[in-house]
Design a protein around this motif. Structure first.
Motif, PDB file in Angstrom:
ATOM      1  N   THR A  49       0.854  -1.185   0.000  1.00 33.05           N
ATOM      2  CA  THR A  49       0.000   0.000   0.000  1.00 33.05           C
ATOM      3  C   THR A  49       0.889   1.234   0.000  1.00 33.05           C
ATOM      4  OG1 THR A  49      -0.200   0.145   2.412  1.00 33.05           O
ATOM      5  CG2 THR A  49      -1.859  -1.172   1.249  1.00 33.05           C
ATOM      6  N   GLY A  50       0.374   2.303  -0.565  1.00 38.63           N
ATOM      7  CA  GLY A  50       1.129   3.535  -0.611  1.00 38.63           C
ATOM      8  C   GLY A  50       0.234   4.698  -0.970  1.00 38.63           C
ATOM      9  N   VAL A  51       0.859   5.848  -1.106  1.00 35.92           N
ATOM     10  CA  VAL A  51       0.121   7.072  -1.447  1.00 35.92           C
ATOM     11  C   VAL A  51       0.944   7.869  -2.454  1.00 35.92           C
ATOM     12  CG1 VAL A  51       1.016   8.410   0.504  1.00 35.92           C
ATOM     13  CG2 VAL A  51      -1.165   9.027  -0.514  1.00 35.92           C
ATOM     14  N   GLN A  52       0.250   8.487  -3.392  1.00 36.58           N
ATOM     15  CA  GLN A  52       0.883   9.339  -4.384  1.00 36.58           C
ATOM     16  C   GLN A  52       0.236  10.718  -4.340  1.00 36.58           C
ATOM     17  OE1 GLN A  52       0.038   7.224  -8.048  1.00 36.58           O
ATOM     18  NE2 GLN A  52       2.099   6.360  -8.063  1.00 36.58           N
ATOM     19  N   GLY A  53       1.016  11.722  -4.656  1.00 35.21           N
ATOM     20  CA  GLY A  53       0.493  13.069  -4.823  1.00 35.21           C
ATOM     21  C   GLY A  53       0.386  13.363  -6.303  1.00 35.21           C
ATOM     22  N   VAL A  54      -0.813  13.610  -6.775  1.00 25.06           N
ATOM     23  CA  VAL A  54      -1.021  13.853  -8.213  1.00 25.06           C
ATOM     24  C   VAL A  54      -1.979  15.015  -8.425  1.00 25.06           C
ATOM     25  CG1 VAL A  54      -0.594  11.457  -8.896  1.00 25.06           C
ATOM     26  CG2 VAL A  54      -2.887  12.163  -8.329  1.00 25.06           C
TER      27      VAL A  54
ATOM     28  N   PRO B  14      -4.108  22.246  -6.708  1.00 19.82           N
ATOM     29  CA  PRO B  14      -3.395  21.546  -5.637  1.00 19.82           C
ATOM     30  C   PRO B  14      -3.386  20.043  -5.893  1.00 19.82           C
ATOM     31  CG  PRO B  14      -5.513  22.347  -4.865  1.00 19.82           C
ATOM     32  CD  PRO B  14      -5.327  22.867  -6.253  1.00 19.82           C
ATOM     33  N   GLU B  15      -2.385  19.383  -5.328  1.00 19.73           N
ATOM     34  CA  GLU B  15      -2.283  17.927  -5.475  1.00 19.73           C
ATOM     35  C   GLU B  15      -3.376  17.226  -4.692  1.00 19.73           C
ATOM     36  OE1 GLU B  15       1.549  16.728  -4.121  1.00 19.73           O
ATOM     37  OE2 GLU B  15       2.417  16.989  -6.108  1.00 19.73           O
ATOM     38  N   ASP B  16      -3.823  16.126  -5.236  1.00 23.52           N
ATOM     39  CA  ASP B  16      -4.721  15.227  -4.526  1.00 23.52           C
ATOM     40  C   ASP B  16      -3.917  14.021  -4.072  1.00 23.52           C
ATOM     41  OD1 ASP B  16      -7.106  16.691  -4.976  1.00 23.52           O
ATOM     42  OD2 ASP B  16      -7.254  15.847  -6.991  1.00 23.52           O
ATOM     43  N   ASN B  17      -4.313  13.449  -2.943  1.00 26.31           N
ATOM     44  CA  ASN B  17      -3.736  12.181  -2.520  1.00 26.31           C
ATOM     45  C   ASN B  17      -4.485  11.051  -3.199  1.00 26.31           C
ATOM     46  OD1 ASN B  17      -1.778  13.130  -0.724  1.00 26.31           O
ATOM     47  ND2 ASN B  17      -3.242  13.256   0.944  1.00 26.31           N
ATOM     48  N   VAL B  18      -3.735  10.113  -3.743  1.00 24.87           N
ATOM     49  CA  VAL B  18      -4.311   8.898  -4.301  1.00 24.87           C
ATOM     50  C   VAL B  18      -3.683   7.733  -3.554  1.00 24.87           C
ATOM     51  CG1 VAL B  18      -4.605   7.440  -6.330  1.00 24.87           C
ATOM     52  CG2 VAL B  18      -4.698   9.934  -6.562  1.00 24.87           C
ATOM     53  N   HIS B  19      -4.520   6.977  -2.854  1.00 29.82           N
ATOM     54  CA  HIS B  19      -4.047   5.821  -2.099  1.00 29.82           C
ATOM     55  C   HIS B  19      -4.087   4.610  -3.017  1.00 29.82           C
ATOM     56  CE1 HIS B  19      -4.089   8.065   1.646  1.00 29.82           C
ATOM     57  NE2 HIS B  19      -5.100   8.707   1.081  1.00 29.82           N
TER      58      HIS B  19
ATOM     59  N   GLU C 194      -7.663   8.419   5.831  1.00 30.67           N
ATOM     60  CA  GLU C 194      -8.553   7.295   6.151  1.00 30.67           C
ATOM     61  C   GLU C 194      -8.878   6.468   4.908  1.00 30.67           C
ATOM     62  OE1 GLU C 194     -11.056  10.891   5.293  1.00 30.67           O
ATOM     63  OE2 GLU C 194      -9.373  10.515   6.626  1.00 30.67           O
ATOM     64  N   CYS C 195      -8.648   7.015   3.722  1.00 29.04           N
ATOM     65  CA  CYS C 195      -8.916   6.288   2.485  1.00 29.04           C
ATOM     66  C   CYS C 195      -7.897   5.185   2.240  1.00 29.04           C
ATOM     67  CB  CYS C 195      -8.958   7.239   1.305  1.00 29.04           C
ATOM     68  SG  CYS C 195     -10.371   8.360   1.397  1.00 29.04           S
ATOM     69  N   SER C 196      -6.748   5.257   2.901  1.00 32.48           N
ATOM     70  CA  SER C 196      -5.757   4.197   2.772  1.00 32.48           C
ATOM     71  C   SER C 196      -6.327   2.871   3.262  1.00 32.48           C
ATOM     72  CB  SER C 196      -4.496   4.562   3.557  1.00 32.48           C
ATOM     73  OG  SER C 196      -3.509   3.581   3.373  1.00 32.48           O
ATOM     74  N   GLU C 197      -7.017   2.903   4.399  1.00 32.91           N
ATOM     75  CA  GLU C 197      -7.650   1.693   4.923  1.00 32.91           C
ATOM     76  C   GLU C 197      -8.774   1.229   4.009  1.00 32.91           C
ATOM     77  OE1 GLU C 197      -7.430   4.480   7.101  1.00 32.91           O
ATOM     78  OE2 GLU C 197      -5.536   3.790   7.981  1.00 32.91           O
ATOM     79  N   ALA C 198      -9.513   2.168   3.423  1.00 34.86           N
ATOM     80  CA  ALA C 198     -10.598   1.816   2.513  1.00 34.86           C
ATOM     81  C   ALA C 198     -10.052   1.132   1.260  1.00 34.86           C
ATOM     82  CB  ALA C 198     -11.408   3.052   2.144  1.00 34.86           C
TER      83      ALA C 198
ATOM     84  N   LEU D 272     -10.928  -2.723   0.255  1.00 35.54           N
ATOM     85  CA  LEU D 272     -11.519  -3.056  -1.036  1.00 35.54           C
ATOM     86  C   LEU D 272     -10.673  -4.102  -1.757  1.00 35.54           C
ATOM     87  CD1 LEU D 272     -13.636  -2.655  -3.223  1.00 35.54           C
ATOM     88  CD2 LEU D 272     -12.344  -0.659  -3.998  1.00 35.54           C
ATOM     89  N   LEU D 273      -9.354  -3.929  -1.740  1.00 28.65           N
ATOM     90  CA  LEU D 273      -8.468  -4.903  -2.383  1.00 28.65           C
ATOM     91  C   LEU D 273      -8.601  -6.270  -1.721  1.00 28.65           C
ATOM     92  CD1 LEU D 273      -6.248  -5.555  -4.459  1.00 28.65           C
ATOM     93  CD2 LEU D 273      -4.593  -4.945  -2.694  1.00 28.65           C
ATOM     94  N   ARG D 274      -8.621  -6.306  -0.393  1.00 29.77           N
ATOM     95  CA  ARG D 274      -8.763  -7.593   0.304  1.00 29.77           C
ATOM     96  C   ARG D 274     -10.094  -8.260  -0.039  1.00 29.77           C
ATOM     97  NH1 ARG D 274      -5.015  -8.956   4.121  1.00 29.77           N
ATOM     98  NH2 ARG D 274      -3.530  -7.336   4.710  1.00 29.77           N
ATOM     99  N   SER D 275     -11.137  -7.473  -0.229  1.00 25.00           N
ATOM    100  CA  SER D 275     -12.428  -8.025  -0.629  1.00 25.00           C
ATOM    101  C   SER D 275     -12.338  -8.670  -2.013  1.00 25.00           C
ATOM    102  CB  SER D 275     -13.479  -6.916  -0.612  1.00 25.00           C
ATOM    103  OG  SER D 275     -14.695  -7.387  -1.118  1.00 25.00           O
TER     104      SER D 275
END
Length: 103
Positions: A33-38, A47-52, A78-82, A86-89
């Protein structure tokens, strides 16, 4: 590559048979898992958005292939956990029905 101006890995861990029950247990599987600024396409001044990002890497030896299952989820921390949930599902029901697709 992509147009992310920053990126970081949050977590890397092996996945077990309980995580991907329809995949043989001896096949290596990892969760990253990770996060990108795009910025949105065409909006360089915005401004950049976070994409988990939650990514599963499945590496069967026969056939020699990499299977990638990826979820991108925009939003705050909190979207990182979401994204991971979703991936685990998805992985809970993921199954390769015809391995000949990889030949």
């Amino acid at each position: 590559g992509n147009s992310a101006s920053r990126s970081s890995v949050v977590k890397m861990e092996p996945l077990g048979h309980r995580d991907v029950p329809r995949m043989r247990g001896d096949i290596p599987k990892m969760l990253i898992t990770g996060v990108q600024g795009v910025r949105k396409f065409g909006q360089e001044d915005a401004p950049e958005d976070n994409v988990h990002v939650a990514l599963a890497v499945i590496r069967p030896l026969e056939p020699s292939a990499d299977i990638l299952v990826c979820v991108n989820y925009p939003g705050q921390e909190e979207c990182s956990e979401a994204a991971e949930a979703l991936l685990r599902s998805v992985l809970g029901s993921f199954e390769v029905v015809d391995w000949e697709l990889f030949v």
